[in-house]
Write a protein that holds these residues in place. Structure first.
Motif, PDB file in Angstrom:
ATOM      1  N   LEU A 614       0.832  -1.206   0.000  1.00  0.00           N
ATOM      2  CA  LEU A 614       0.000   0.000   0.000  1.00  0.00           C
ATOM      3  C   LEU A 614       0.870   1.261   0.000  1.00  0.00           C
ATOM      4  CD1 LEU A 614      -2.733  -1.055   2.592  1.00  0.00           C
ATOM      5  CD2 LEU A 614      -3.084  -0.722   0.121  1.00  0.00           C
ATOM      6  N   HIS A 615       1.937   1.244   0.775  1.00  0.00           N
ATOM      7  CA  HIS A 615       2.835   2.398   0.835  1.00  0.00           C
ATOM      8  C   HIS A 615       3.454   2.672  -0.532  1.00  0.00           C
ATOM      9  CE1 HIS A 615       6.747   4.274   2.648  1.00  0.00           C
ATOM     10  NE2 HIS A 615       5.893   5.201   2.288  1.00  0.00           N
ATOM     11  N   ARG A 616       3.973   1.640  -1.185  1.00  0.00           N
ATOM     12  CA  ARG A 616       4.590   1.827  -2.498  1.00  0.00           C
ATOM     13  C   ARG A 616       3.557   2.298  -3.527  1.00  0.00           C
ATOM     14  NH1 ARG A 616       8.656   0.878  -5.916  1.00  0.00           N
ATOM     15  NH2 ARG A 616       8.185  -0.001  -7.953  1.00  0.00           N
ATOM     16  N   THR A 617       2.361   1.761  -3.458  1.00  0.00           N
ATOM     17  CA  THR A 617       1.308   2.185  -4.383  1.00  0.00           C
ATOM     18  C   THR A 617       1.014   3.671  -4.206  1.00  0.00           C
ATOM     19  OG1 THR A 617       0.320  -0.019  -4.369  1.00  0.00           O
ATOM     20  CG2 THR A 617      -1.085   1.801  -5.081  1.00  0.00           C
ATOM     21  N   ALA A 618       0.976   4.113  -2.967  1.00  0.00           N
ATOM     22  CA  ALA A 618       0.721   5.532  -2.707  1.00  0.00           C
ATOM     23  C   ALA A 618       1.847   6.398  -3.255  1.00  0.00           C
ATOM     24  CB  ALA A 618       0.551   5.769  -1.214  1.00  0.00           C
ATOM     25  N   LEU A 619       3.090   5.968  -3.070  1.00  0.00           N
ATOM     26  CA  LEU A 619       4.233   6.745  -3.568  1.00  0.00           C
ATOM     27  C   LEU A 619       4.254   6.803  -5.090  1.00  0.00           C
ATOM     28  CD1 LEU A 619       7.055   5.473  -1.174  1.00  0.00           C
ATOM     29  CD2 LEU A 619       5.959   7.722  -1.131  1.00  0.00           C
ATOM     30  N   LEU A 620       3.702   5.793  -5.744  1.00  0.00           N
ATOM     31  CA  LEU A 620       3.666   5.763  -7.208  1.00  0.00           C
ATOM     32  C   LEU A 620       2.569   6.646  -7.790  1.00  0.00           C
ATOM     33  CD1 LEU A 620       4.338   1.974  -7.823  1.00  0.00           C
ATOM     34  CD2 LEU A 620       5.737   3.861  -8.698  1.00  0.00           C
ATOM     35  N   SER A 621       1.757   7.241  -6.948  1.00  0.00           N
ATOM     36  CA  SER A 621       0.670   8.080  -7.438  1.00  0.00           C
ATOM     37  C   SER A 621       1.217   9.320  -8.145  1.00  0.00           C
ATOM     38  CB  SER A 621      -0.211   8.520  -6.277  1.00  0.00           C
ATOM     39  OG  SER A 621      -1.058   9.581  -6.671  1.00  0.00           O
ATOM     40  N   THR A 622       0.564   9.697  -9.228  1.00  0.00           N
ATOM     41  CA  THR A 622       0.919  10.928  -9.934  1.00  0.00           C
ATOM     42  C   THR A 622       0.062  12.109  -9.501  1.00  0.00           C
ATOM     43  OG1 THR A 622      -0.588  10.388 -11.745  1.00  0.00           O
ATOM     44  CG2 THR A 622       1.711   9.665 -11.974  1.00  0.00           C
ATOM     45  N   ALA A 623      -0.799  11.938  -8.512  1.00  0.00           N
ATOM     46  CA  ALA A 623      -1.634  13.044  -8.040  1.00  0.00           C
ATOM     47  C   ALA A 623      -0.741  14.212  -7.635  1.00  0.00           C
ATOM     48  CB  ALA A 623      -2.489  12.593  -6.860  1.00  0.00           C
ATOM     49  N   PRO A 624      -0.969  15.410  -8.150  1.00  0.00           N
ATOM     50  CA  PRO A 624      -0.046  16.530  -7.933  1.00  0.00           C
ATOM     51  C   PRO A 624       0.187  16.846  -6.461  1.00  0.00           C
ATOM     52  CG  PRO A 624      -1.631  17.078  -9.641  1.00  0.00           C
ATOM     53  CD  PRO A 624      -2.091  15.792  -9.026  1.00  0.00           C
ATOM     54  N   GLY A 625       1.449  16.769  -6.045  1.00  0.00           N
ATOM     55  CA  GLY A 625       1.801  17.161  -4.686  1.00  0.00           C
ATOM     56  C   GLY A 625       1.245  16.274  -3.609  1.00  0.00           C
ATOM     57  N   ALA A 626       0.812  15.060  -3.948  1.00  0.00           N
ATOM     58  CA  ALA A 626       0.223  14.175  -2.946  1.00  0.00           C
ATOM     59  C   ALA A 626       1.218  13.918  -1.816  1.00  0.00           C
ATOM     60  CB  ALA A 626      -0.189  12.854  -3.586  1.00  0.00           C
ATOM     61  N   VAL A 627       0.718  13.858  -0.580  1.00  0.00           N
ATOM     62  CA  VAL A 627       1.566  13.522   0.556  1.00  0.00           C
ATOM     63  C   VAL A 627       1.200  12.124   1.031  1.00  0.00           C
ATOM     64  CG1 VAL A 627       1.764  15.940   1.218  1.00  0.00           C
ATOM     65  CG2 VAL A 627       0.036  14.518   2.327  1.00  0.00           C
TER      66      VAL A 627
END
Length: 676
Positions: A614-627
């Motif tokens: 789940l952590h890696r999936t979140a980091l792979l997001s292209t959502a602008p400026g996502a934290v």
């Protein structure tokens, strides 16, 4: 006999420590001496990797007769622009206003009150190509100072007044402007498209600088809106840069800029800030598209940083020089380390592999004596042959005399490197890169961060310099710490970022307007307080601070930090529609603001594969400026993680905006879809 620069921490100042010019470092003592003697100040500003700085030093500052004249009639002050960007910014603005151009070395003549009255950049020792000789300039300024002192004073006073008037454009009297919205970002994209070079990639004509911040904005705009035009401009620009001579096809890393519009002939300095920014840019292009060459470029650039710029203390050196000794003549020559002739390729590889090499790399004979940098003609069909040839050429090049390294550590640029290496290590499964980012961050904490929470700008050999950090140091270091938190889940990095940003709010921000200054309110007073929201080779301190403030607010729910970010972005709406190339990072932060930004909380046991997925999936997001926050369920250290339980006993991810969250999910594919 060494002059007063012998004890400097700056490699650039140390390059001039044995000059016959009686240099003083910048400081009150130098101006007091000018006042005592009744002479003007000769201010010379440059940096260690600067080719023309070396040329002027050899031609003029090492000349005994010129030095004797300068010592008799001036107090000579030498400044490293990378140590004192505030001094450089104030006087460069004056140079550009007076002459229509700027550059380094910068040569400015000042009154003992620090007021400029005559300007230039490089001067040859004798008149040449319409430029006066440096001795002529010194004699002319001396005569004006001696015979027309009142006129000199009037000119200096007028210039100072003009600079102070310019400061009001973004200062306390400018009012609070709204952050840019959809209309302004769309207009900025249209304006940027007008300057896009469809055939060669990039924007505008020669010289071409790598537009890292602009590309980051384009990738964020594509992610948020689906704009095909934004992605095409970003991808074609990155493709052209990584194929061309700007990019080191053998060792990775980028030169500072291309002197031509085709990305063929580089200006050979390799700067930490360029490579940190471009590393992150190519990583994000890969994240958005899966492009294999973008991935390879990112990894090779990261390896370049570790191999050639990492210092023994764990930080990253500022730059590699443009010049190095020519292997044949032994004399310094620009690009000597990187250029090849077809004959040199044959000598290194043998006839058979040399023939293969010329099918992979273009050797154009662009430079003197038929040499050129290598350009990538085509992606190799046989990766093993490509890597074998590339490795042998790299090893042969390593036997040449290498460029000198400016090994001072600049806080801001290390912050950029920390962010880029942390993200690259996490996304491309290179834990050594994350470790390198952590070591650099540890050095900043141990050497650059003072007991009262203030930053010092530079260090060398683990010894801090005396110069106070400027806005970009606080903002970019905070950005690096926020990236480290997202990757490691260690809450200390978030807390440290918050401390730096509190200093930004307390000492760099105008309370009435939200405008930001490049120097703190208790910094040395110059003829004006420098302030510039536009990007140069790096994000402006102003917009970098806006991005870090917005990210920190997304982790903590702090309305104070979010409001400060929104107020700082007001200037982006005003400038972005007219000159988007020069405020790309501000536009990128505006994209994040319009997207929320997305806040992703991942809760689960450390070491659990489901938590890691789940952590890696979140980091792979292209959502602008996502934290991205990760930690144990029930954690109280980070507000975004608070009160986020597991989902039926399983690790879970929450996607939120303004701390208002969707239903949690334990499924990585569903999380990816929500963030897509």
């Amino acid at each position: 006999m060494p002059n007063r620069l012998a004890d400097a921490t700056s490699p650039y100042l140390l390059q001039h420590a044995d000059n016959p010019v009686d240099w003083w470092p910048w400081g009150p003592e130098a101006f007091a001496e000018a006042e005592r003697r009744g002479v003007p100040v000769l201010l010379s500003v440059g940096y260690a990797a600067c080719h023309w700085c070396h040329v002027m030093a050899h031609e003029s500052f090492e000349d005994e007769a010129i030095a004797a004249y300068a010592n008799e009639h001036f107090v000579a002050v030498k400044v490293d622009r990378e140590e004192r960007p505030d001094v450089d910014a104030v006087y460069m603005e004056a140079v550009q206003a007076a002459t229509g151009q700027g550059g380094w070395p910068m040569t400015v003549f000042l009154t003992p009150d620090k007021e400029p009255f005559y300007f230039g950049t490089y001067f040859p020792p004798e008149p040449r190509h319409g430029m006066p000789g440096f001795r002529q300039v010194l004699e002319g300024v001396t005569a004006a100072w001696r015979d027309r002192r009142e006129e000199v004073g009037e000119v200096a006073g007028r210039i100072r007044a003009e600079l102070q008037e310019r400061a009001r454009v973004y200062g306390a009297g400018a009012g609070v402007l709204p952050a840019p919205g959809e209309a302004e970002l769309h207009a900025a994209l249209l304006e940027l498209g007008r300057g896009f070079d469809e055939r060669r990639g990039g924007f505008g004509g020669a010289p071409k600088f790598p537009p890292s911040m602009t590309v980051e904005w384009l990738l964020r705009h594509h992610a948020r809106t689906g704009s095909a035009a934004a992605l095409e401009m970003a991808a074609r620009t990155c493709d052209a840069m990584s194929r061309g001579g700007l990019y080191d096809q053998l060792g990775g890393g980028f030169a500072r800029y291309s002197v031509d519009a085709d990305w063929v002939v580089p200006h050979f300095e390799k700067m930490l800030y360029d490579n940190a920014l471009l590393l992150r840019t190519y990583l994000h292009l890969w994240r958005a598209t899966g492009d294999a060459r973008a991935r390879r470029t990112a990894l090779d650039t990261a390896d370049f940083l570790l191999r050639e710029l990492r210092t023994p203390e764990g930080g990253f050196a500022s730059a590699l020089d443009a010049d190095s000794p020519d292997p044949v003549t032994g004399k310094p020559a620009e690009g000597a380390y990187y250029a090849w002739t077809p004959e040199q390729l044959t000598a290194a590889l043998g006839p058979e592999d040399a023939a293969l090499a010329t099918g992979i790399f273009e050797v154009t004979g662009t430079f003197e004596h038929g040499s050129s940098v290598l350009q990538l003609l085509t992606d190799p069909e046989d990766p093993e042959t490509y890597e074998r040839i590339r490795t042998r050429l790299f090893e042969a090049r390593a036997e040449r005399p290498a460029p000198a390294r400016d090994d001072k550590v600049v806080a801001a640029w290390n912050g950029l490197a920390i962010a880029a290496l942390a993200e690259t290590g996490a996304l491309l499964e290179r834990p050594d890169l994350v470790e390198a980012a952590e070591r650099a961050a540890d050095l900043l904490l141990a050497v650059h961060l003072t007991a009262d929470g203030r930053l010092l700008r530079t260090s060398r050999d683990g010894r801090a310099g005396a110069n106070a950090g400027v806005l970009e140091d606080y903002a970019d270091t905070a950005e690096g710490f926020l990236a480290l938190y997202a990757v490691t889940g260690e809450a200390e990095w978030l807390d440290l970022a918050g401390g730096l940003l509190d200093t930004v709010l307390a000492h760099f921000t105008d309370a009435a307007s939200g405008a930001l200054y490049d120097t703190a309110d208790d910094a040395e007073e110059l003829i004006r307080r420098p302030q510039d929201p536009t990007d140069n080779a790096t994000p402006s301190g102003w917009t970098a601070a806006a991005g870090a403030l917005l990210g920190y607010a997304a982790y903590t729910g702090s309305e104070r930090h979010r409001t400060a970010a929104e107020r700082a972005l007001g200037v982006v709406g005003a400038l972005g529609t007219r000159a988007p190339r020069f405020i790309g990072w501000g536009l990128a932060v505006a994209e994040a603001l319009l997207d929320g930004p997305r806040e992703v909380a991942v809760v689960g046991p450390a070491g659990d594969p489901a938590t890691a997925e789940l952590h890696r999936t979140a980091l792979l997001s292209t959502a602008p400026g996502a934290v991205v926050a990760v930690g144990e369920a029930g954690s109280k250290e980070v507000p975004l993680l608070a009160d986020r339980p597991l989902l039926a006993g399983r690790p879970a991810a929450y996607v939120c905006r303004h701390f208002s969250c969707d239903a949690p999910t334990a499924d990585a594919a569903e999380l990816a879809e929500r963030l897509g």
